[in-house]
Design a protein around this motif. Structure first.
Motif, mmCIF file in Angstrom:
data_model
loop_
_atom_site.group_PDB
_atom_site.id
_atom_site.type_symbol
_atom_site.label_atom_id
_atom_site.label_comp_id
_atom_site.label_asym_id
_atom_site.label_seq_id
_atom_site.Cartn_x
_atom_site.Cartn_y
_atom_site.Cartn_z
ATOM 1 N N CYS B 86 0.847 -1.212 0.000
ATOM 2 C CA CYS B 86 0.000 0.000 0.000
ATOM 3 C C CYS B 86 0.874 1.250 0.000
ATOM 4 C CB CYS B 86 -0.889 0.038 1.244
ATOM 5 S SG CYS B 86 -2.324 -1.012 1.149
ATOM 6 N N THR B 87 1.919 1.230 0.826
ATOM 7 C CA THR B 87 2.781 2.416 0.961
ATOM 8 C C THR B 87 3.487 2.724 -0.363
ATOM 9 O OG1 THR B 87 3.097 1.834 3.266
ATOM 10 C CG2 THR B 87 4.631 3.432 2.352
ATOM 11 N N CYS B 88 4.004 1.661 -1.004
ATOM 12 C CA CYS B 88 4.701 1.872 -2.284
ATOM 13 C C CYS B 88 3.722 2.401 -3.340
ATOM 14 C CB CYS B 88 5.330 0.574 -2.759
ATOM 15 S SG CYS B 88 6.684 0.048 -1.714
ATOM 16 N N TYR B 90 0.914 3.942 -2.866
ATOM 17 C CA TYR B 90 0.494 5.294 -2.463
ATOM 18 C C TYR B 90 1.555 6.329 -2.852
ATOM 19 C CZ TYR B 90 -0.326 9.138 0.885
ATOM 20 O OH TYR B 90 -0.517 10.358 1.475
ATOM 21 N N THR B 91 2.822 5.984 -2.608
ATOM 22 C CA THR B 91 3.915 6.904 -2.961
ATOM 23 C C THR B 91 3.901 7.185 -4.467
ATOM 24 O OG1 THR B 91 5.182 5.922 -1.169
ATOM 25 C CG2 THR B 91 6.410 7.280 -2.720
ATOM 26 N N ASN B 246 -4.213 7.453 1.811
ATOM 27 C CA ASN B 246 -3.093 7.223 2.724
ATOM 28 C C ASN B 246 -3.300 5.908 3.486
ATOM 29 O OD1 ASN B 246 -1.816 7.501 5.512
ATOM 30 N ND2 ASN B 246 -0.876 9.189 4.414
ATOM 31 N N PRO B 247 -2.330 4.987 3.443
ATOM 32 C CA PRO B 247 -2.533 3.678 4.090
ATOM 33 C C PRO B 247 -2.821 3.772 5.589
ATOM 34 C CG PRO B 247 -0.571 3.647 2.713
ATOM 35 C CD PRO B 247 -1.031 5.062 2.756
ATOM 36 N N GLN B 459 5.312 9.593 8.875
ATOM 37 C CA GLN B 459 4.474 8.409 8.646
ATOM 38 C C GLN B 459 5.307 7.255 8.090
ATOM 39 O OE1 GLN B 459 1.047 9.394 6.299
ATOM 40 N NE2 GLN B 459 0.073 10.498 7.973
ATOM 41 N N ALA B 460 6.229 7.589 7.170
ATOM 42 C CA ALA B 460 7.082 6.537 6.590
ATOM 43 C C ALA B 460 7.946 5.897 7.667
ATOM 44 C CB ALA B 460 7.958 7.139 5.488
ATOM 45 N N ILE B 463 5.908 3.515 9.674
ATOM 46 C CA ILE B 463 5.669 2.242 8.965
ATOM 47 C C ILE B 463 6.935 1.382 8.992
ATOM 48 C CG2 ILE B 463 5.224 1.247 6.672
ATOM 49 C CD1 ILE B 463 3.266 3.631 6.237
#
Lengths: 157, 475
Positions: B86-88, B90-91, B246-247, B459-460, B463
């Protein structure tokens, strides 16, 4: 510059009126702020990476402890409680307790093992332990049958 | 498309641009698939990540009734891989939305935005609805909210004086987190009173109502972000993608049905009221000037309403007052505070309005994810000591004073408020994922890009800190 929208503040001296834009001379301030932010970011990033590595090392040790408990008792149980405080927080010495026979968590007589030392072939050394009655927490008053050097003086007389 | 525009960007640029919507679609698909995976596995039953809960989402795992379920109980490995995916994604989407925002700004060149308005709204809505349909994720807080409501309505017990342990026989009690059973509510009286009508619905009914409340609060927040972004001349598509996809916002915030979303809605109503559309801006001290005064009074009242939900948002008020320098917001805040205090006192007595002791109690807690704890470990300390709490409070006071000084000099009060919220979460020893969402809606509508970068960086790091079970899983 003064905020044009705040016309009702026209009676006030200029320094008191709302501003539409920030006062000049904030270029250096912005540089100082950005530098401070970057320094904070570096500290937070280093602390985060360090904590991930530390926690991974702790997990690696706990995996060895669980394997040691299962090997020592010959029971392949999954509900094994791990206590990192009894033998000293941060001492890397753990106490692992679980049932001596199949049953619900803490539902049978429990055996607790005191484990510490280096991880060798995925396991660590058992230095003793004690027993607990079913449904009992690991408190000094509940312990019996202490054995090994780690068990000395831990059972009530 | 004009020939001039073609030649300006060159053929490779045009080809790359054609791929952008496809790439955005693929990233959106990853985001949706990873969220579905978390929700389906979460619906399979409780696990270390899914709290014990009434079976509100079991229909998801057996949609055709009986037989083998679709998901397996959510473990750390699957969850963390989904979170990282999700983070990747989202980025990547944020980067594409950034390009798209440039494209919209240069519409005369007819560049195609990677993410259209319609597809951005559809993605954000899909993510929220997927999580809404599923179980409660990653937190037992919602059961505490229900327990406090049931204490007041069903048992006549003041939730500001007793913890949920006072209703040990109530059906909700077994779902409340063990760490919180002795803890009286720390939320504001407005939120507690708003939750009271949900108590008679039973645990399952109240749980769905809480989930719906979180969903509606999220939808309202996103709609206001859209409005504020437009009013301030930013790309609203980019703004809602950054917040709504945003995750942490989706999985932790909406997934846990946290009341932080209600607080953020009140915060955005307040900000929105201060950003009058250009057509309504007063030209002089005329009737429209009194209209803007009314709006600013109402905005300050909404900040107080947010603070009576969750106290943190009160930090906006000094920045708003210092920026506007009018009587209206001060009067609005005082009036709202007086009404809120009166209602809180009438409903719960003096404890219902004693926000300070509740904040002090929470400030003493330490979570493993807090940066303070990580820094303590970095310096070889086992954890955070009382002196560290004092140092962090002092640092926070200095930061807020600096931001107030800058606001006095004309710095954007919305950005200053965002920085203050970010500083609160970073200096807190009790840091949870949904706390680092607070500054995000403000960060996407301010000109100081550093706030958005800093919020996303924090946030990163949060995570990254979650990922240790991936490297050495404990079984």
């Amino acid at each position: 510059m003064i905020d044009k929208g705040a016309a009702e503040m026209s009676w006030a001296p200029p320094w008191l009126r709302p501003r539409a834009v920030e006062l000049k001379g904030s270029g250096d301030l912005r540089l100082v702020e950005t530098t401070a932010l970057l320094l904070v970011a570096v500290v937070l990033a280093v602390a985060t990476v360090n904590d991930v590595a530390r926690q991974s090392a702790v997990n690696h040790r706990l995996v060895a402890d669980l394997r040691t408990w299962r090997h020592y008792t010959r029971h392949d149980y999954h509900n094994i409680s791990i206590d990192q405080e009894t033998l000293g927080a941060g001492s890397q010495r753990e106490v692992l307790c679980a049932n001596t026979s199949p049953g619900p968590p803490k539902g049978r007589t429990q055996v607790c093992l005191a484990i510490w030392g280096a991880v060798v072939k995925g396991m660590r050394t058992v230095h003793g332990g004690w027993y607990l009655p079913a449904h009992a927490e690991d408190l000094p008053a509940h312990r019996y049958g202490c054995f090994g050097p780690a068990g000395q003086g831990r059972c009530p007389r | 498309m004009s020939v001039a525009a073609h030649s300006e960007r060159g053929l490779p640029g045009v080809r790359a641009e054609r791929w952008m919507p496809a790439l955005a679609g693929a990233l959106a698909l990853v985001l949706v698939a990873a969220t579905v995976e978390v929700v389906l596995d979460g619906a399979a039953g409780p696990s270390p990540l899914i709290p014990k809960s009434p079976h509100i989402a079991s229909w998801l795992t057996t949609p055709f009734g009986g037989g083998a379920g679709l998901g397996e109980r959510l473990g750390y490995r699957v969850f963390l891989i989904a979170l990282l995916a999700c983070t990747c994604a989202y980025t990547g989407l944020v980067a594409l939305a950034q390009r798209g925002s440039g494209a919209r700004a240069a519409e005369h060149r007819q560049r195609v935005p990677a993410l259209s308005k319609r597809s951005a709204i559809a993605l954000v809505a899909a993510l929220q609805l997927i999580v809404f349909a599923g179980p409660i994720l990653l937190s037992t807080d919602v059961f505490s909210y229900i327990a406090y409501a049931r204490m007041g309505v069903e048992h006549g017990i003041n939730p500001y004086l007793h913890g949920p342990v006072a209703i040990v026989g109530d059906p909700v009690f077994k779902y409340v987190g063990q760490d919180w059973i002795h803890v009286a509510t720390a939320y504001g009286p407005l939120y507690t009173l708003l939750s009271y009508p949900l108590a008679p619905l039973g645990v399952v009914g109240a749980l769905w109502a809480m989930k719906l409340e979180a969903l509606l609060a999220s939808a309202g927040t996103l709609a206001l972000i859209w409005r504020c972004a437009r009013a301030r001349g930013f790309d609203p598509v980019k703004a809602i993608v950054i917040v709504g996809a945003n995750p942490l916002y989706v999985l932790y915030g909406v997934g846990g049905a946290h009341n932080d979303l209600v607080m953020m809605l009140a915060m955005m109503v307040a900000v929105s009221l201060t950003l009058a559309p250009a057509a309504h801006r007063p030209r002089s001290g005329s009737r429209s000037g009194s209209g803007s005064a009314r709006r600013e009074g109402a905005a300050a009242a909404w900040v107080i309403a947010g603070a009576l939900t969750k106290a943190t948002v009160a930090v906006l008020l000094p920045f708003m007052l210092l920026s506007r320098r009018r009587l209206a917001p001060l009067l609005g805040a005082l009036a709202a505070l007086a009404v809120g205090a009166l209602i809180g006192y009438a409903a719960f007595g003096i404890h219902g309005i004693d926000v300070i002791s509740a904040l002090n109690r929470d400030a003493a807690l330490v979570s493993t994810d807090s940066f303070a704890n990580e820094i303590a470990h970095l310096f070889g300390k086992p954890g955070v000591f009382p002196v560290d709490h004092d140092l962090l409070k002092a640092a926070l006071v200095l930061i807020v004073l600096h931001l107030l000084w800058r606001t006095w000099r004309g710095y954007d009060w919305v950005a200053a408020s965002g920085w203050a919220l970010l500083a609160i979460s970073v200096t807190s020893t009790w840091l949870l994922a949904w706390y680092i969402l607070w500054p995000l809606p403000l960060a996407v509508i301010t000109r100081d890009r550093r706030l958005l970068v800093a919020t996303l960086a924090v946030q990163a790091l949060f995570i990254i800190h979650q990922t240790s079970p991936l490297f050495a899983p404990v079984q």
